[in-house]
Structure formats: structure tokens, C-alpha cells
Design a protein around this motif. Sequence first.
Motif, PDB file in Angstrom:
ATOM      1  N   SER A 119       0.806  -1.222   0.000  1.00 21.89           N
ATOM      2  CA  SER A 119       0.000   0.000   0.000  1.00 21.89           C
ATOM      3  C   SER A 119       0.841   1.274   0.000  1.00 21.89           C
ATOM      4  O   SER A 119       0.298   2.369   0.113  1.00 21.89           O
ATOM      5  CB  SER A 119      -0.942   0.007   1.217  1.00 21.89           C
ATOM      6  N   ALA A 121       2.469   2.582  -2.519  1.00 18.85           N
ATOM      7  CA  ALA A 121       2.125   3.361  -3.709  1.00 18.85           C
ATOM      8  C   ALA A 121       0.806   4.101  -3.510  1.00 18.85           C
ATOM      9  O   ALA A 121       0.647   5.245  -3.952  1.00 18.85           O
ATOM     10  CB  ALA A 121       2.046   2.457  -4.938  1.00 18.85           C
ATOM     11  N   GLU A 122      -0.141   3.446  -2.838  1.00 17.49           N
ATOM     12  CA  GLU A 122      -1.421   4.106  -2.535  1.00 17.49           C
ATOM     13  C   GLU A 122      -1.203   5.312  -1.638  1.00 17.49           C
ATOM     14  O   GLU A 122      -1.785   6.388  -1.851  1.00 17.49           O
ATOM     15  CB  GLU A 122      -2.367   3.119  -1.854  1.00 17.49           C
ATOM     16  N   MET A 123      -0.351   5.143  -0.635  1.00 18.64           N
ATOM     17  CA  MET A 123      -0.061   6.249   0.275  1.00 18.64           C
ATOM     18  C   MET A 123       0.587   7.413  -0.475  1.00 18.64           C
ATOM     19  O   MET A 123       0.240   8.577  -0.264  1.00 18.64           O
ATOM     20  CB  MET A 123       0.862   5.756   1.387  1.00 18.64           C
ATOM     21  N   THR A 125       0.317   8.070  -3.678  1.00 21.96           N
ATOM     22  CA  THR A 125      -0.687   8.654  -4.567  1.00 21.96           C
ATOM     23  C   THR A 125      -1.601   9.607  -3.811  1.00 21.96           C
ATOM     24  O   THR A 125      -1.900  10.713  -4.288  1.00 21.96           O
ATOM     25  CB  THR A 125      -1.523   7.546  -5.234  1.00 21.96           C
ATOM     26  N   LYS A 126      -2.037   9.193  -2.632  1.00 22.55           N
ATOM     27  CA  LYS A 126      -2.906  10.059  -1.824  1.00 22.55           C
ATOM     28  C   LYS A 126      -2.170  11.327  -1.401  1.00 22.55           C
ATOM     29  O   LYS A 126      -2.732  12.425  -1.432  1.00 22.55           O
ATOM     30  CB  LYS A 126      -3.403   9.302  -0.588  1.00 22.55           C
ATOM     31  N   GLU A 155      -6.558   9.386   6.562  1.00 20.43           N
ATOM     32  CA  GLU A 155      -6.325   8.184   5.758  1.00 20.43           C
ATOM     33  C   GLU A 155      -4.832   7.909   5.622  1.00 20.43           C
ATOM     34  O   GLU A 155      -4.385   6.756   5.714  1.00 20.43           O
ATOM     35  CB  GLU A 155      -6.936   8.356   4.370  1.00 20.43           C
ATOM     36  N   LEU A 159      -2.520   4.688   7.003  1.00 23.89           N
ATOM     37  CA  LEU A 159      -1.628   3.880   6.172  1.00 23.89           C
ATOM     38  C   LEU A 159      -0.230   3.821   6.763  1.00 23.89           C
ATOM     39  O   LEU A 159       0.425   2.771   6.746  1.00 23.89           O
ATOM     40  CB  LEU A 159      -1.580   4.444   4.746  1.00 23.89           C
ATOM     41  N   LYS A 228     -10.072  12.069  -4.110  1.00 24.98           N
ATOM     42  CA  LYS A 228     -10.229  11.073  -5.160  1.00 24.98           C
ATOM     43  C   LYS A 228      -9.643  11.552  -6.484  1.00 24.98           C
ATOM     44  O   LYS A 228      -9.776  10.894  -7.488  1.00 24.98           O
ATOM     45  CB  LYS A 228     -11.711  10.744  -5.351  1.00 24.98           C
TER      46      LYS A 228
END
Length: 231
Positions: A119, A121-123, A125-126, A155, A159, A228
Amino acid sequence: MADRHLERAVAKLKRETLSLSALVEEGLFRSFKAYEQRSTNLAEEVIAADQVIDEREAEIEEECLQVLAMYQPTGRDLRIVVALMKIIDELERIGDRAVNIAWQAHSLSIIKPVEMPPSMAEMATKTKACLRVSLEALVNLELKGAWEVLSADDEIDSLNREHGEMIRQQIEKSPSDTEAYLSHLSVSRSLERIADHVTNLAEDVIYMVEGEMVRQGKKRCPVPGGIKRPV
């Protein structure tokens, strides 16, 4: 006439702050790319470019102080100059955190590789999306994006905590890979701190527009769904 000179001086400060924000945003994007690719060349470019960010931050701060001394602005103009001084400080700190990510990329390139937390990469990106939205709020002096950023910070904090626990477990399973896992943890913490600075930046935009301080636990306007926006 004095009002016109002040107006031009404030407009110049805004332009220079936006120019600095572009450098910082690029540095963050490139630092995480260096981390993902374990690229020493890209990491070194990010590290070298940080000196320019530091110099520009110092120059803009000096110009802000000159405007305060020469024109002694009041009301909205004073609020804008004060907010810009806070914003450039947050931008410089984001640049420093991007440099830390670049250093970790450099370290990871010369040791045995381990898998990046899924996760991460998700972090990233956010975090990058929050920075983009916050800068757009600064450019347009609008509040919706700034409030969105404030709602998304939790969020990213969550993470970071997940990564800490995940990495602790991996170190217990494979102590010989501790150095690599600690580098991943350092990147996660840097992203979390960048998100904090971006949140402060968004709060400064709100102060600039509304004259309302929203730090130190003051109630924040909830925005359903969080960030988003694609990057």
C-alpha cells in the motif's frame, strides 16, 4: 498610488510562491519515482535540486518582510502576506522530506532488495493528490479543495501506522533485511509528514481566504469521500 504598489507587490509574492510550489511538487514526484525504481541518478538529482528550493524560500521570505516593512499592509493584504510566509515555510519542509525519500532510494539501490509494502504506492498517490489539490486551492483561492485535503489526512496517517506494523512483522521474520525494511519505514514516515505539511498549507489557504485559523484542534469541515482526484 501606494495601494497600487502594494497590490503589485502582493501579486508578485503570489507568483513567486506558486513558482516555488511547482519546484516542490516536481521534487516530490521525482523522489518517489527514484524510490520505486531504486534509481541513484534520479535520487541525486532530487537532492541537488533542493538547494534551489531552499534559496528561493529564503528570497521570498525576505521579500515578504520587505513588503511588511515598506507598505505596512492591513486587513486582507496583511493576512495574505502572513499566510504566504507560512506557506513557503511548509513548501520548504515538504522539499526536505522529499530529499529524505531520495536518500532512502539511494540506500535501497545498494542493498539486498525487499518488497515494498503493497500500500506504499497508494499512500504516495494520496499524498501527491493532496499536494496537488492544496496547490490548486492556493492558485484559485478557493476553499472546497482545502477542506478536502484536511479530511484526507487521517487516511494517510492510518496507512503509515499499517506500514509500521507490517514492517515490524517482516523484520521479525527476516532480521537480516532490517536495513532495507527500515528504509521503507522511513519513506512511509516521510510521506506521512509531507501530508501533515500539506494539511498545514491547506489551512493557510483557508486563513488567506477567510481569515479563519483552523489549526490546533479546531473543528474542521468534513468532506465525504476524501481525496479522489487522479495524479
